[in-house]
Design an enzyme around this catalytic site. Sequence first.
Site, PDB file in Angstrom:
ATOM      1  N   GLU A  34      -6.859   5.028   7.614  1.00  0.00           N
ATOM      2  CA  GLU A  34      -6.576   6.424   7.269  1.00  0.00           C
ATOM      3  C   GLU A  34      -7.760   7.054   6.532  1.00  0.00           C
ATOM      4  OE1 GLU A  34      -2.730   5.749   5.478  1.00  0.00           O
ATOM      5  OE2 GLU A  34      -1.974   5.218   7.467  1.00  0.00           O
ATOM      6  N   ASN A  84       0.877  -1.176   0.000  1.00  0.00           N
ATOM      7  CA  ASN A  84       0.000   0.000   0.000  1.00  0.00           C
ATOM      8  C   ASN A  84       0.911   1.221   0.000  1.00  0.00           C
ATOM      9  OD1 ASN A  84      -1.736   2.084   0.554  1.00  0.00           O
ATOM     10  ND2 ASN A  84      -2.221   1.427   2.639  1.00  0.00           N
ATOM     11  N   TRP A  85       1.033   1.831  -1.152  1.00  0.00           N
ATOM     12  CA  TRP A  85       1.992   2.938  -1.278  1.00  0.00           C
ATOM     13  C   TRP A  85       1.466   4.237  -0.663  1.00  0.00           C
ATOM     14  CZ3 TRP A  85       5.200   3.077  -6.471  1.00  0.00           C
ATOM     15  CH2 TRP A  85       6.046   1.971  -6.499  1.00  0.00           C
ATOM     16  N   LYS A  86       0.199   4.259  -0.292  1.00  0.00           N
ATOM     17  CA  LYS A  86      -0.397   5.480   0.276  1.00  0.00           C
ATOM     18  C   LYS A  86      -0.126   6.656  -0.675  1.00  0.00           C
ATOM     19  CE  LYS A  86      -0.056   3.348   4.749  1.00  0.00           C
ATOM     20  NZ  LYS A  86      -0.045   3.494   6.189  1.00  0.00           N
ATOM     21  N   GLY A 101       2.799  -0.972   4.317  1.00  0.00           N
ATOM     22  CA  GLY A 101       2.879   0.421   3.897  1.00  0.00           C
ATOM     23  C   GLY A 101       4.318   0.836   3.657  1.00  0.00           C
ATOM     24  N   GLY A 102       4.945   1.375   4.698  1.00  0.00           N
ATOM     25  CA  GLY A 102       6.281   1.963   4.563  1.00  0.00           C
ATOM     26  C   GLY A 102       7.305   1.046   3.912  1.00  0.00           C
ATOM     27  N   GLY A 145       2.558   2.411  10.794  1.00  0.00           N
ATOM     28  CA  GLY A 145       3.583   3.443  10.627  1.00  0.00           C
ATOM     29  C   GLY A 145       4.306   3.817  11.904  1.00  0.00           C
ATOM     30  N   GLU A 153      -5.548  -4.489  10.714  1.00  0.00           N
ATOM     31  CA  GLU A 153      -4.498  -3.492  10.903  1.00  0.00           C
ATOM     32  C   GLU A 153      -4.795  -2.671  12.165  1.00  0.00           C
ATOM     33  OE1 GLU A 153      -2.423  -2.478   6.945  1.00  0.00           O
ATOM     34  OE2 GLU A 153      -4.155  -1.192   7.122  1.00  0.00           O
ATOM     35  N   SER A 188       3.295  -1.932  10.447  1.00  0.00           N
ATOM     36  CA  SER A 188       4.740  -2.008  10.724  1.00  0.00           C
ATOM     37  C   SER A 188       5.366  -3.355  10.382  1.00  0.00           C
ATOM     38  CB  SER A 188       5.022  -1.620  12.187  1.00  0.00           C
ATOM     39  OG  SER A 188       4.668  -0.277  12.432  1.00  0.00           O
ATOM     40  N   HIS A 194      -9.501   1.397   4.739  1.00  0.00           N
ATOM     41  CA  HIS A 194      -8.245   1.624   5.472  1.00  0.00           C
ATOM     42  C   HIS A 194      -8.500   2.625   6.606  1.00  0.00           C
ATOM     43  CE1 HIS A 194      -4.175   2.811   6.462  1.00  0.00           C
ATOM     44  NE2 HIS A 194      -3.784   1.703   5.861  1.00  0.00           N
TER      45      HIS A 194
HETATM   46  P1  PGA Z   1       2.793   0.418   7.631  1.00  0.00           P
HETATM   47  O1  PGA Z   1       1.345   0.650   6.984  1.00  0.00           O
HETATM   48  O2  PGA Z   1       3.307  -0.888   7.066  1.00  0.00           O
HETATM   49  O3  PGA Z   1       3.606   1.610   7.164  1.00  0.00           O
HETATM   50  O4  PGA Z   1       2.628   0.366   9.102  1.00  0.00           O
HETATM   51  C1  PGA Z   1       0.451  -0.414   6.812  1.00  0.00           C
HETATM   52  C2  PGA Z   1      -0.839   0.101   6.244  1.00  0.00           C
HETATM   53  O5  PGA Z   1      -1.293   1.171   6.643  1.00  0.00           O
HETATM   54  O6  PGA Z   1      -1.462  -0.556   5.368  1.00  0.00           O
END
Ligand code: PGA
Length: 248
Positions: A95, A10-12, A229-230, A169, A163, A208, A93
């Site tokens: 976010e 997930n590149w956000k 994500g990251g 993050g 999640e 994470s 998600h």
């Molecule tokens: P993260 O994000 O791996 O940077 O914690 C995961 C996500 O939000 O899908």
Amino acid sequence: MARRKYVVGNWKMNGVKASIADAQAIFAAAANHAAVDVAICPPFTLVGALVAAAPGAAVGGQDCHSENSGAFTGSVAASMLADLGASVVIVGHSERREGCGEGDADVRAKAEAGLSAGLSVILCVGEPREIRESGGAIDYVLAQIAGSVPDDFAADRLAIAYEPIWAIGTGLVPTVGDVAALHGAIRGALAARFGGAADDMRILYGGSVNGDNAAELLRAGDVDGALVGGASLTAAKFVPIVAAAAGL
Ligand code: PGA
């Protein structure tokens, strides 16, 4: 049917045209791990370019609107993602649940839109820190599952991503035991509602995940993959997670 491991980036809101090369490197390296399904969800602006640059690879959106078209400035329909060649969409998600005020009914409508557009869906759930600390994580997540998972879909076309919000993050991760307990509870709720089809639904862990902790998390009971994500932005960080999934 054994569930194939599934690792999704997930590149956000990260990535510009030059980042297509990173995604190509990820898909090229991931091809060495044929037992694992890999997808990348870049920003909408890169979906079409990535589909063109990585033929046959699974590319997805990070959200979609619940309607097919109309006066929804700034939104993108699931059918538009499908039109670009995307095969998957993330919905719900945290976010978006937290940052854009999306509730379970919205998430369910988006999931239904994704399915009707022919996409597979990754539907996210997860508790905030205060709910975890008060001991209510399982109840909270099962209520999200009840409210946001549609009634009718092919089991292999809808994955759940658990999640915990406090793990996204932050570098914090739940214990493997806590992850297994949540995933087991989710599987149980899906089985109660969908019967044997629940055995074919994949439940991903997200929050994470990195190359160092992936193997341990992916070995936990009922963990069928990871939403990352990251650590999904470069091959150097993402491919070790795919390799960990392949080595299980
Ligand atoms: P993260 O994000 O791996 O940077 O914690 C995961 C996500 O939000 O899908």
